[in-house]
Design an enzyme around this catalytic site. Structure first.
Site, PDB file in Angstrom:
ATOM      1  N   GLY A  54      -5.775 -10.011  26.512  1.00 22.08           N
ATOM      2  CA  GLY A  54      -5.380  -9.793  25.224  1.00 22.08           C
ATOM      3  C   GLY A  54      -6.114 -10.707  24.123  1.00 22.08           C
ATOM      4  CB  ALA A  55      -8.120 -10.279  21.178  1.00 19.80           C
ATOM      5  NE  ARG A  90     -11.580 -10.592  29.818  1.00 17.84           N
ATOM      6  CZ  ARG A  90     -10.956  -9.576  29.296  1.00 17.84           C
ATOM      7  NH1 ARG A  90      -9.480 -10.063  29.235  1.00 17.84           N
ATOM      8  NH2 ARG A  90     -10.919  -8.341  29.416  1.00 17.84           N
ATOM      9  CD  GLN A 203      -6.068  -3.448  30.722  1.00 19.81           C
ATOM     10  OE1 GLN A 203      -6.309  -2.232  31.309  1.00 19.81           O
ATOM     11  NE2 GLN A 203      -6.913  -4.466  30.564  1.00 19.81           N
ATOM     12  CG  ASP A 243     -10.401  -6.752  22.911  1.00 15.00           C
ATOM     13  OD1 ASP A 243      -9.777  -5.565  22.698  1.00 15.00           O
ATOM     14  OD2 ASP A 243     -10.028  -7.739  23.369  1.00 15.00           O
ATOM     15  CG  ASN A 253      -8.950  -2.086  21.670  1.00 15.39           C
ATOM     16  OD1 ASN A 253      -8.546  -2.812  21.698  1.00 15.39           O
ATOM     17  ND2 ASN A 253      -8.105  -0.785  22.063  1.00 15.39           N
ATOM     18  CE  LYS A 254      -9.429  -3.423  28.097  1.00 15.09           C
ATOM     19  NZ  LYS A 254     -10.188  -4.119  28.760  1.00 15.09           N
TER      20      LYS A 254
HETATM   21  O1  MRU Z   1      -9.014  -6.519  28.706  1.00 15.64           O
HETATM   22  P1  MRU Z   1      -7.812  -6.757  27.975  1.00 15.64           P
HETATM   23  O2  MRU Z   1      -6.832  -6.401  28.813  1.00 15.64           O
HETATM   24  O3  MRU Z   1      -7.954  -8.353  27.485  1.00 15.64           O
HETATM   25  O4  MRU Z   1      -8.097  -6.082  26.650  1.00 15.64           O
HETATM   26  C1  MRU Z   1      -7.253  -6.052  25.618  1.00 15.64           C
HETATM   27  C2  MRU Z   1      -7.180  -5.024  24.702  1.00 15.64           C
HETATM   28  O5  MRU Z   1      -8.155  -4.467  24.711  1.00 15.64           O
HETATM   29  C3  MRU Z   1      -6.268  -5.085  23.509  1.00 15.64           C
HETATM   30  O6  MRU Z   1      -6.390  -3.765  22.977  1.00 15.64           O
HETATM   31  C4  MRU Z   1      -6.815  -6.292  22.363  1.00 15.64           C
HETATM   32  O7  MRU Z   1      -7.053  -7.298  22.894  1.00 15.64           O
HETATM   33  C5  MRU Z   1      -6.144  -6.240  21.291  1.00 15.64           C
HETATM   34  S1  MRU Z   1      -4.640  -6.973  21.536  1.00 15.64           S
HETATM   35  C6  MRU Z   1      -3.929  -7.771  20.317  1.00 15.64           C
END
Ligand code: MRU
Length: 345
Positions: A54-55, A90, A203, A243, A253-254
């Site tokens: 999570g960012a 990352r 997730q 992100d 985003n994801k």
């Molecule tokens: O790969 P991850 O689980 O780190 O990805 C997280 C996301 O895509 C969240 O939606 C993003 O970080 C925003 S959370 C505040």
């Protein structure tokens, strides 16, 4: 967020005053287990293998990583090696660079023997600010969502779809996309969440786990089910995290977020991104230039050749609003710049 009834954060200093405690998110939702990170290498591994993810949480963890590094060796050389190693973990979430830059700017002018303590203080400050930022996002986002609830007559629960985990677990506390949901739930507004499973890392199960801990009603759905429920009128709004958001309002985003935004657009359903300003990259004009992490194909399958992009970009034209700690911006350059004038140029 409460875990088994007890309010908790996702990152903390251990009782020894220097090692960094986190929740092992690779074990959730099956087991709630914490780990102590004792070196910057531990932190880098935890970020790379998504023990923390999570960012915003990645950013805070990296800041503490630099503090651990400086505790071992406060030299300029070690500072830049550790910052480079942490940065390489990352590539997509911009919070990582943002947090590392903040700590570096604070410690670089200091004599070596003062650096570690200053880095710990700055990391703690970033963590506290994240909590406050998420609280404010919750307030602004809740105002948008409650308007949608009221416009529908308030006769049945507000049905909100979310993708990935942009909740408590992705931040220090409260979350970004889930913050308005927690806020409305705590205020007594009837609400129900559609939780995308979010393959291949699932997730969505983290989202389901934390919603269950807090008592918020939800249903997990397969990633491909969202469009179906939207078309049947069973989704009132979509809210996701980000992100990296670029100056023009493109939202990264994801993986799979883009398809949800397309389906929402086709069904005239508002699509919001909840974005702490630390995830806005004003140096990039548009989403096409964001580095997209490609993860191990084995996260998807070991039987076939495969590709595994971790993120995608949702173009600004599909985004109804960007919820920040300073209020809700339209997804365009002028609107974002008006909220954060000091970040532009
Ligand atoms: O790969 P991850 O689980 O780190 O990805 C997280 C996301 O895509 C969240 O939606 C993003 O970080 C925003 S959370 C505040």
């Amino acid at each position: 967020v409460r875990v088994a009834g007890v309010p908790r954060r996702t990152i903390w200093l251990e009782a020894d005053g220097w090692s960094v405690g986190v929740i092992d998110q690779t074990k959730l939702p099956a087991v709630f287990e914490t780990v102590s990170l004792k070196s910057y290498h531990d932190v880098a591994r935890a970020i790379r293998h998504m023990v923390v993810r999570g960012a915003p949480l990645i950013g805070v963890a990296a800041a503490y990583g630099l503090a651990l590094a400086l505790r071992d060796d406060p030299s300029d050389k070690h500072l830049s090696t550790a910052a480079a190693d942490l940065f390489a973990t990352r590539p997509t979430a911009i919070n990582l660079r943002w947090a590392l830059d903040r700590v570096k700017a604070v410690v670089a002018p200091l004599p070596p023997d003062e650096r570690a303590a200053a880095a710990y203080r700055e990391a703690a400050r970033i963590a506290e600010e994240d909590v406050e930022t998420c609280r404010a996002i919750g307030e602004h986002g809740a105002r948008e969502l409650v308007r949608i609830y009221q416009a529908r007559g308030g006769s049945q629960p507000l049905r909100v779809l979310t993708h990935c985990n942009a909740g408590w677990l992705a931040t220090v506390d409260i979350g970004t996309a889930l913050a308005p949901i927690y806020r409305l739930f705590d205020d007594g507004v009837p609400i129900r969440v559609w939780v995308d499973e979010t393959r291949p890392r699932n997730q969505g199960y983290l989202t389901a786990w934390e919603l269950r801990e807090h008592g918020v009603p939800f249903s997990v759905i397969a990633d491909n089910a969202g469009g179906h429920y939207m078309m049947r009128g069973e989704v009132d709004a979509v809210i996701v995290g980000s992100d990296r958001t670029t100056a023009n309002g493109d939202v990264c985003n994801k993986i799979g977020t883009y398809l949800k935004a397309l389906a929402a657009f086709d069904n005239e359903i508002p699509f919001f991104a909840a974005v702490p300003s630390s995830t806005i990259d004003f140096s990039l004009p548009e989403g096409a230039s964001i580095p997209i992490e490609e993860r191990e194909p084995s996260e998807l399958t070991s039987d076939f050749e495969a590709r595994n992009p971790a993120f995608d970009v949702t173009p600004a034209r599909l985004v109804t609003g960007i919820v920040t700690e300073r209020g809700v911006a339209r997804a365009d350059a002028a609107s974002l710049a008006a909220l954060f004038p000091e970040r532009v140029g």
